[in-house]
Design an enzyme around this catalytic site. Structure first.
Site, PDB file in Angstrom:
ATOM      1  N   LYS A  53      11.096 -75.140 -25.578  1.00 31.83           N
ATOM      2  CA  LYS A  53      11.129 -76.600 -25.397  1.00 31.83           C
ATOM      3  C   LYS A  53      12.357 -77.179 -26.092  1.00 31.83           C
ATOM      4  CE  LYS A  53       6.147 -76.880 -24.840  1.00 31.83           C
ATOM      5  NZ  LYS A  53       4.829 -77.098 -25.429  1.00 31.83           N
ATOM      6  N   GLN A  97       2.567 -78.909 -31.144  1.00 29.49           N
ATOM      7  CA  GLN A  97       2.199 -77.717 -30.377  1.00 29.49           C
ATOM      8  C   GLN A  97       0.753 -77.312 -30.678  1.00 29.49           C
ATOM      9  OE1 GLN A  97       4.183 -76.186 -28.037  1.00 29.49           O
ATOM     10  NE2 GLN A  97       2.399 -74.945 -27.567  1.00 29.49           N
ATOM     11  N   ASP A 120       3.143 -85.622 -24.249  1.00 35.45           N
ATOM     12  CA  ASP A 120       2.225 -84.601 -23.730  1.00 35.45           C
ATOM     13  C   ASP A 120       1.126 -85.240 -22.868  1.00 35.45           C
ATOM     14  OD1 ASP A 120       2.649 -81.912 -24.064  1.00 35.45           O
ATOM     15  OD2 ASP A 120       1.872 -81.849 -26.114  1.00 35.45           O
TER      16      ASP A 120
END
Ligand code: NDP
Length: 283
Positions: A53, A97, A120
């Site tokens: 990412k 994460q 997200d």
């Protein structure tokens, strides 16, 4: 002939578009978009995901704010960092994460991220907006699936979409997205009776279970569009999806490969959400 939905190529195109957009903002003198990535602990798979990412963010011209925290980081320390990032003007998106270690309450962490920076798309406010049909940030994996479905050119209005898996990161938001495009939606899970009866009715089949080759030739009808989210490692190290690709490929109108289908789209959707947040924060 079966259309292979190439997520790698599509992702590359999206990243190129984002790179050009960011460059044009920079030429006009605007700051770079900012993405904060928080990796807590030393789960090797998570470390690989976060590294990818960050690398892709750099490629696009997004400034990375990187936080690699030790496993023993307390919940309070993590929440304090998130609060700082919520108030940091150069940070447009915050990614924590998952999964987090067991001593941290994942829901509290998701709730703590400013919904305006929740790239997200997991914050309840963003899931709520999606369910009401007024989405802000779409969760990245199902958003990538939507792009792939659109590339198949299959008609969504009135189509029967069958989703196998109901996790909060894939199955549930996917169901809302399909409903919002006027598909008729069936959601299946581990307690669904006679799964095949449902999957065989699908015009569009989306699977996200983590069970290798759960879906075989007899489980789908001719002309189906198949989006396989599953990423499963076999004992010999081969990566396969939830669908037995070779067995069903000739029956499908379009199908995603594993790897190279949904996987690459997830990161580009994260960066697309980050650039959308940036645009919004600049305006
Ligand atoms: P979860 O384990 O959170 O959810 C799995 C879902 O599958 C659950 O809803 C479960 O039902 C359902 N399920 C399990 N067994 C069956 C069965 N026999 N029949 C029908 N449904 C079943 O997984 P995730 O959603 O996080 O991930 C699913 C897969 O997608 C994994 O392989 C993961 O690696 C992959 N993935 C890929 C991503 C990408 O970028 N390509 C991103 C995210 C995930 P129940 O709710 O009843 O337990």
């Amino acid at each position: 002939m079966t259309q292979i939905l190439d997520g790698k190529a599509m992702s590359r195109q999206i990243l190129d578009g984002l790179k050009n957009e960011v460059a044009s903002y920079r030429q006009k003198g605007f700051r770079a978009p900012g993405l904060a990535t928080i990796l807590l602990g030393n789960d090797p798979a998570s470390a690989v995901y976060v590294r990818n990412k960050r690398k892709r963010a750099d490629d696009v011209g997004i400034k990375s704010f990187k936080y690699d925290l030790p496993t023993q980081t307390t919940q309070l320390e993590l929440l304090t960092l998130i609060e700082e990032l919520n108030n940091q003007g150069e940070v447009d998106g915050i990614l924590v994460q998952l999964p987090l270690p067991a001593h941290i309450d994942t829901s509290l962490v998701i709730y703590a991220v400013n919904p305006d920076k929740d790239v997200d798309g997991f914050h309840p406010e963003n899931i709520g907006k999606l369910s009401l049909g007024h989405p802000r940030f779409l969760p990245c994996t199902p958003k990538g699936c939507m792009y792939l479905i659109q590339a198949s050119k299959s008609k969504l209005l009135g189509a029967h979409a069958v989703i196998v898996g109901r996790s909060i990161i894939v199955g549930k938001p996917m169901a809302y997205m399909m409903l919002n495009t006027d598909a008729t939606v069936t959601i299946c899970h581990s307690n669904t009776r006679n799964l095949r009866e449902h999957t065989r009715q699908a015009d569009i089949l989306i699977t996200a279970t983590g069970i290798p080759h759960l879906i075989g030739e007899g489980d789908v009808k001719e002309g189906v569009v198949i989006i396989d989210v599953g990423i499963n490692k076999l004992e010999d190290g081969t990566l396969v999806g939830d669908v037995d690709f070779d067995a069903v490929k000739n029956k499908a109108a379009a199908i995603t490969p594993v790897p190279g289908g949904v996987g690459p789209m997830t990161i580009s959707m994260l960066l697309e959400n980050t650039v959308a947040a940036y645009r919004h924060h600049l305006s």
